[in-house]
Design a protein around this motif. Structure first.
Motif, PDB file in Angstrom:
ATOM      1  N   TYR A  90       0.781  -1.247  -0.078  1.00 59.44           N
ATOM      2  CA  TYR A  90       0.030  -0.042  -0.041  1.00 59.44           C
ATOM      3  C   TYR A  90       0.764   1.373   0.082  1.00 59.44           C
ATOM      4  CZ  TYR A  90      -3.587   3.210   1.305  1.00 59.44           C
ATOM      5  OH  TYR A  90      -4.463   4.556   1.220  1.00 59.44           O
ATOM      6  N   TYR A  91       1.928   1.192   0.932  1.00 54.11           N
ATOM      7  CA  TYR A  91       2.684   2.493   0.841  1.00 54.11           C
ATOM      8  C   TYR A  91       3.756   2.729   0.197  1.00 54.11           C
ATOM      9  CZ  TYR A  91       0.000   3.693   5.144  1.00 54.11           C
ATOM     10  OH  TYR A  91      -0.989   4.005   6.145  1.00 54.11           O
ATOM     11  N   VAL A  92       4.245   1.467  -0.447  1.00 53.10           N
ATOM     12  CA  VAL A  92       5.405   1.534  -1.341  1.00 53.10           C
ATOM     13  C   VAL A  92       5.178   1.109  -2.757  1.00 53.10           C
ATOM     14  CG1 VAL A  92       7.931   0.669  -1.686  1.00 53.10           C
ATOM     15  CG2 VAL A  92       6.809   1.297   0.571  1.00 53.10           C
ATOM     16  N   LEU A  93       4.657  -0.124  -2.699  1.00 56.03           N
ATOM     17  CA  LEU A  93       4.620  -0.794  -4.457  1.00 56.03           C
ATOM     18  C   LEU A  93       3.390  -0.122  -5.144  1.00 56.03           C
ATOM     19  CD1 LEU A  93       5.006  -4.686  -3.630  1.00 56.03           C
ATOM     20  CD2 LEU A  93       6.616  -2.694  -4.413  1.00 56.03           C
ATOM     21  N   LEU A  94       2.387   0.137  -4.386  1.00 53.13           N
ATOM     22  CA  LEU A  94       1.097   0.969  -5.089  1.00 53.13           C
ATOM     23  C   LEU A  94       1.403   2.079  -5.611  1.00 53.13           C
ATOM     24  CD1 LEU A  94      -1.944   0.718  -5.888  1.00 53.13           C
ATOM     25  CD2 LEU A  94      -2.621   1.384  -3.799  1.00 53.13           C
TER      26      LEU A  94
ATOM     27  N   TRP B  51       4.339   3.271  -6.319  1.00 52.68           N
ATOM     28  CA  TRP B  51       5.418   3.437  -7.310  1.00 52.68           C
ATOM     29  C   TRP B  51       4.762   2.918  -8.660  1.00 52.68           C
ATOM     30  CZ3 TRP B  51       6.637  -1.210 -10.023  1.00 52.68           C
ATOM     31  CH2 TRP B  51       7.988  -1.089 -10.997  1.00 52.68           C
ATOM     32  N   GLY B  52       3.792   2.010  -8.528  1.00 47.44           N
ATOM     33  CA  GLY B  52       3.042   1.465  -9.887  1.00 47.44           C
ATOM     34  C   GLY B  52       2.162   2.476 -10.330  1.00 47.44           C
ATOM     35  N   ALA B  53       1.679   3.126  -9.461  1.00 44.76           N
ATOM     36  CA  ALA B  53       0.652   4.362 -10.182  1.00 44.76           C
ATOM     37  C   ALA B  53       1.506   5.374 -10.840  1.00 44.76           C
ATOM     38  CB  ALA B  53      -0.182   4.966  -8.798  1.00 44.76           C
ATOM     39  N   GLY B  54       2.795   5.680 -10.175  1.00 39.70           N
ATOM     40  CA  GLY B  54       3.460   6.684 -11.057  1.00 39.70           C
ATOM     41  C   GLY B  54       3.989   5.929 -12.217  1.00 39.70           C
ATOM     42  N   MET B  55       4.266   4.848 -12.133  1.00 41.58           N
ATOM     43  CA  MET B  55       4.742   4.181 -13.664  1.00 41.58           C
ATOM     44  C   MET B  55       3.812   4.432 -14.701  1.00 41.58           C
ATOM     45  SD  MET B  55       7.898   3.146 -13.133  1.00 41.58           S
ATOM     46  CE  MET B  55       7.968   1.903 -14.551  1.00 41.58           C
ATOM     47  N   MET B  56       2.404   4.118 -14.438  1.00 48.65           N
ATOM     48  CA  MET B  56       1.383   4.284 -14.973  1.00 48.65           C
ATOM     49  C   MET B  56       0.968   5.408 -15.451  1.00 48.65           C
ATOM     50  SD  MET B  56      -1.365   1.315 -13.645  1.00 48.65           S
ATOM     51  CE  MET B  56      -2.488   1.734 -14.979  1.00 48.65           C
ATOM     52  N   ALA B  57       0.879   6.514 -14.688  1.00 49.77           N
ATOM     53  CA  ALA B  57       0.672   7.640 -14.775  1.00 49.77           C
ATOM     54  C   ALA B  57       1.782   8.270 -15.909  1.00 49.77           C
ATOM     55  CB  ALA B  57       0.647   8.681 -13.374  1.00 49.77           C
ATOM     56  N   ARG B  58       2.898   8.140 -15.787  1.00 50.07           N
ATOM     57  CA  ARG B  58       4.029   8.460 -16.414  1.00 50.07           C
ATOM     58  C   ARG B  58       3.978   7.810 -18.098  1.00 50.07           C
ATOM     59  NH1 ARG B  58       6.850   8.509 -11.853  1.00 50.07           N
ATOM     60  NH2 ARG B  58       7.639   6.322 -12.213  1.00 50.07           N
ATOM     61  N   ALA B  59       3.119   6.693 -18.120  1.00 45.65           N
ATOM     62  CA  ALA B  59       3.180   6.027 -19.334  1.00 45.65           C
ATOM     63  C   ALA B  59       1.991   6.721 -20.243  1.00 45.65           C
ATOM     64  CB  ALA B  59       2.971   4.405 -19.086  1.00 45.65           C
ATOM     65  N   VAL B  60       0.972   7.513 -19.706  1.00 45.61           N
ATOM     66  CA  VAL B  60      -0.107   7.785 -20.155  1.00 45.61           C
ATOM     67  C   VAL B  60       0.309   8.998 -21.538  1.00 45.61           C
ATOM     68  CG1 VAL B  60      -2.423   9.250 -20.222  1.00 45.61           C
ATOM     69  CG2 VAL B  60      -1.955   7.469 -18.388  1.00 45.61           C
ATOM     70  N   PRO B  61      -0.136   8.809 -22.888  1.00 45.42           N
ATOM     71  CA  PRO B  61       0.383   9.760 -23.856  1.00 45.42           C
ATOM     72  C   PRO B  61       0.077  11.127 -23.387  1.00 45.42           C
ATOM     73  CG  PRO B  61      -0.473   7.740 -24.660  1.00 45.42           C
ATOM     74  CD  PRO B  61      -0.677   7.648 -23.222  1.00 45.42           C
ATOM     75  N   ALA B  62       0.629  12.073 -23.887  1.00 39.08           N
ATOM     76  CA  ALA B  62       0.587  13.551 -23.654  1.00 39.08           C
ATOM     77  C   ALA B  62      -0.862  14.000 -24.078  1.00 39.08           C
ATOM     78  CB  ALA B  62       1.477  14.372 -24.150  1.00 39.08           C
ATOM     79  N   GLU B  63      -1.159  13.450 -25.318  1.00 41.61           N
ATOM     80  CA  GLU B  63      -2.358  13.704 -26.013  1.00 41.61           C
ATOM     81  C   GLU B  63      -3.709  13.294 -25.314  1.00 41.61           C
ATOM     82  OE1 GLU B  63       0.046  12.228 -27.325  1.00 41.61           O
ATOM     83  OE2 GLU B  63       0.809  13.388 -28.826  1.00 41.61           O
ATOM     84  N   LEU B  64      -3.437  12.211 -24.611  1.00 41.11           N
ATOM     85  CA  LEU B  64      -4.733  11.393 -24.090  1.00 41.11           C
ATOM     86  C   LEU B  64      -4.694  12.199 -22.497  1.00 41.11           C
ATOM     87  CD1 LEU B  64      -6.790   9.367 -23.316  1.00 41.11           C
ATOM     88  CD2 LEU B  64      -5.025   7.881 -22.638  1.00 41.11           C
ATOM     89  N   GLU B  65      -3.542  12.726 -21.950  1.00 40.14           N
ATOM     90  CA  GLU B  65      -3.647  13.411 -20.678  1.00 40.14           C
ATOM     91  C   GLU B  65      -4.356  14.780 -21.066  1.00 40.14           C
ATOM     92  OE1 GLU B  65      -0.569  15.240 -17.313  1.00 40.14           O
ATOM     93  OE2 GLU B  65       0.092  14.416 -19.392  1.00 40.14           O
ATOM     94  N   ALA B  66      -4.059  15.354 -21.976  1.00 37.27           N
ATOM     95  CA  ALA B  66      -4.629  16.581 -22.513  1.00 37.27           C
ATOM     96  C   ALA B  66      -6.329  16.671 -22.392  1.00 37.27           C
ATOM     97  CB  ALA B  66      -4.017  17.264 -23.424  1.00 37.27           C
TER      98      ALA B  66
ATOM     99  N   GLN C 257      -3.980   5.402  -8.184  1.00 43.90           N
ATOM    100  CA  GLN C 257      -3.616   4.837  -6.929  1.00 43.90           C
ATOM    101  C   GLN C 257      -4.914   4.602  -6.235  1.00 43.90           C
ATOM    102  OE1 GLN C 257      -0.297   6.659  -4.963  1.00 43.90           O
ATOM    103  NE2 GLN C 257      -0.992   5.935  -2.949  1.00 43.90           N
ATOM    104  N   GLY C 258      -5.942   5.491  -6.505  1.00 44.95           N
ATOM    105  CA  GLY C 258      -7.134   5.307  -5.710  1.00 44.95           C
ATOM    106  C   GLY C 258      -7.926   4.249  -6.369  1.00 44.95           C
ATOM    107  N   SER C 259      -7.717   3.737  -7.529  1.00 47.70           N
ATOM    108  CA  SER C 259      -8.357   2.651  -8.233  1.00 47.70           C
ATOM    109  C   SER C 259      -7.520   1.503  -8.491  1.00 47.70           C
ATOM    110  CB  SER C 259      -8.712   3.055  -9.688  1.00 47.70           C
ATOM    111  OG  SER C 259      -9.408   4.485  -9.596  1.00 47.70           O
ATOM    112  N   ALA C 260      -6.979   0.853  -7.242  1.00 43.78           N
ATOM    113  CA  ALA C 260      -6.063  -0.069  -7.254  1.00 43.78           C
ATOM    114  C   ALA C 260      -6.407  -1.421  -8.195  1.00 43.78           C
ATOM    115  CB  ALA C 260      -5.808  -0.346  -5.965  1.00 43.78           C
ATOM    116  N   LEU C 261      -7.655  -1.803  -7.888  1.00 39.94           N
ATOM    117  CA  LEU C 261      -8.065  -3.101  -8.657  1.00 39.94           C
ATOM    118  C   LEU C 261      -8.088  -2.844 -10.075  1.00 39.94           C
ATOM    119  CD1 LEU C 261     -10.866  -4.091  -6.277  1.00 39.94           C
ATOM    120  CD2 LEU C 261      -8.461  -5.028  -6.493  1.00 39.94           C
ATOM    121  N   ALA C 262      -8.766  -1.620 -10.647  1.00 36.86           N
ATOM    122  CA  ALA C 262      -8.829  -1.293 -11.951  1.00 36.86           C
ATOM    123  C   ALA C 262      -7.320  -1.125 -12.586  1.00 36.86           C
ATOM    124  CB  ALA C 262      -9.689   0.065 -12.136  1.00 36.86           C
ATOM    125  N   ALA C 263      -6.413  -0.439 -11.726  1.00 39.57           N
ATOM    126  CA  ALA C 263      -5.130  -0.729 -12.192  1.00 39.57           C
ATOM    127  C   ALA C 263      -4.349  -1.782 -12.359  1.00 39.57           C
ATOM    128  CB  ALA C 263      -4.265   0.636 -11.039  1.00 39.57           C
TER     129      ALA C 263
END
Length: 339
Positions: free
Chosen positions: A112-116, A118-133, A238-244
């Motif tokens: 919860y405090y470390v892996l989640l 870290w994984g959420a950060g990895m996924m966030a950085r993987a989102v394409p800039a166009e989709l983020e916008a 991170q708040g949608s852990a199961l979906a992530a």
């Protein structure tokens, strides 16, 4: 020799018998002492011990006997060198069960405090800039449909703030196109919101508290730090852990991103993210000769305003401090950075 109940595997009839070990062979005898079975120990299967349930000794042809005298059977097994596996011993040991529970709790806490994060950060950085916008635009539309109202800030004041932010020297961030938009805060009061893609919403109420000078530039730099580090997306994922987790396993991130606009409306940044955004703001302000203490002054002003809310503010119950949790340590850090 221990008493057992023998079943020959061909009928359901139970036969009283005894079980003994002789020369590394299991010997089964009936109540009269006649030998019923003899088999090498290596050919037998012994069931795990489960509290008070009978244990089974099964022969190669499917015949078996039930043993209810656990103490006597344990002594017999010990004499043959038999040892239950770790799982079986743990099931019958409060100490091992306690260790297993403690280990599970430790793994969950670590996850919860470390892996989640870290994984959420990895996924966030993987989102394409166009989709983020696009997600930022959808979030803005959701906000404008009820939570926010058109700004009443004079156009000249808006232009001054936008020009001040545009003139700031900031770390290079090619992935985001920053826009400063103004709205009446309504339910969110004196606040600034960093949306995915680079949209930063500033409420009229916040301008009323912070003014248009260095303090507000510090707030905008802080929000730009959230955008640059993709904190909003990370918090939502991170708040949608199961979906992530599903997205990670099956490669479909749409189930996570579909909930971003709604989740951004109730976003609460973590303290780690607030410290990172503060560090970004301090860097920007120092690059531009602005005192980081000015941002601390805005936080103090908001805190004092929160401690003495007017009637309208009390009804809203939301402001910058609600969505951006802060501590005295953050204010002290900002003041120290300007020395």
């Amino acid at each position: 020799m221990i008493p057992v109940t023998f079943f020959d595997g061909r009928s359901s009839r139970a036969h009283p018998a005894t079980l003994a070990v002789e020369a590394q062979q299991a010997v089964l005898r009936d109540a009269d002492g006649a030998e019923l079975r003899r088999a090498p120990l290596s050919q037998l299967r012994v069931s795990e011990r489960v509290r008070r349930a009978p244990r089974l000794v099964t022969f190669a042809d499917g015949a078996f006997c039930e043993v209810t005298d656990h103490a006597a059977f344990d002594r017999l097994l010990a004499a043959t060198g038999h040892r239950d596996g770790l799982v079986a011993r743990a099931q019958n040991s409060w100490r091992l069960a306690g260790v297993a529970v403690a280990a599970l709790v430790a793994v969950l806490v670590l996850g919860y405090y470390v892996l989640l994060p870290w994984g959420a950060g990895m996924m966030a950085r993987a989102v394409p800039a166009e989709l983020e916008a696009r997600l930022g635009q959808l979030t803005l539309e959701s906000l404008d449909q009820g939570m926010l109202a058109p700004t009443q800030l004079p156009a000249a004041e808006q232009a001054k703030i936008r020009a001040g932010f545009a003139a700031l020297r900031r770390p290079r961030d090619a992935a985001h196109h920053y826009q400063i938009l103004f709205r009446q805060g309504g339910e969110i009061g004196a606040n600034a919101l960093a949306l995915p893609g680079g949209i930063i919403i500033v409420t009229d109420e916040l301008v009323g508290v912070a003014g248009t000078g260095a303090g507000l530039m510090g707030v905008l730099a802080h929000e730009a730090g959230h955008v640059a580090r993709r904190h909003g997306l990370q918090q939502v994922i991170q708040g949608s852990a199961l979906a992530a987790l599903s997205a990670y396993l099956f490669g479909d991130i749409s189930s996570v991103l579909a909930g971003v606009p709604a989740a951004m409306l109730t976003l609460r940044y973590s303290r780690d993210h607030e410290r990172e955004a503060d560090a970004y703001a301090i860097d920007v302000m120092q690059r531009n000769g602005l005192p980081p203490a000015a941002l601390a002054d805005v936080l103090v002003a908001l805190e004092q305003r929160e401690s003495k809310p007017d009637e309208a503010q009390a009804e809203r119950g939301e402001d910058f401090l609600s969505t951006h949790p802060h501590t005295q340590a953050r204010i002290d850090a900002l003041r120290r950075a300007g020395r």
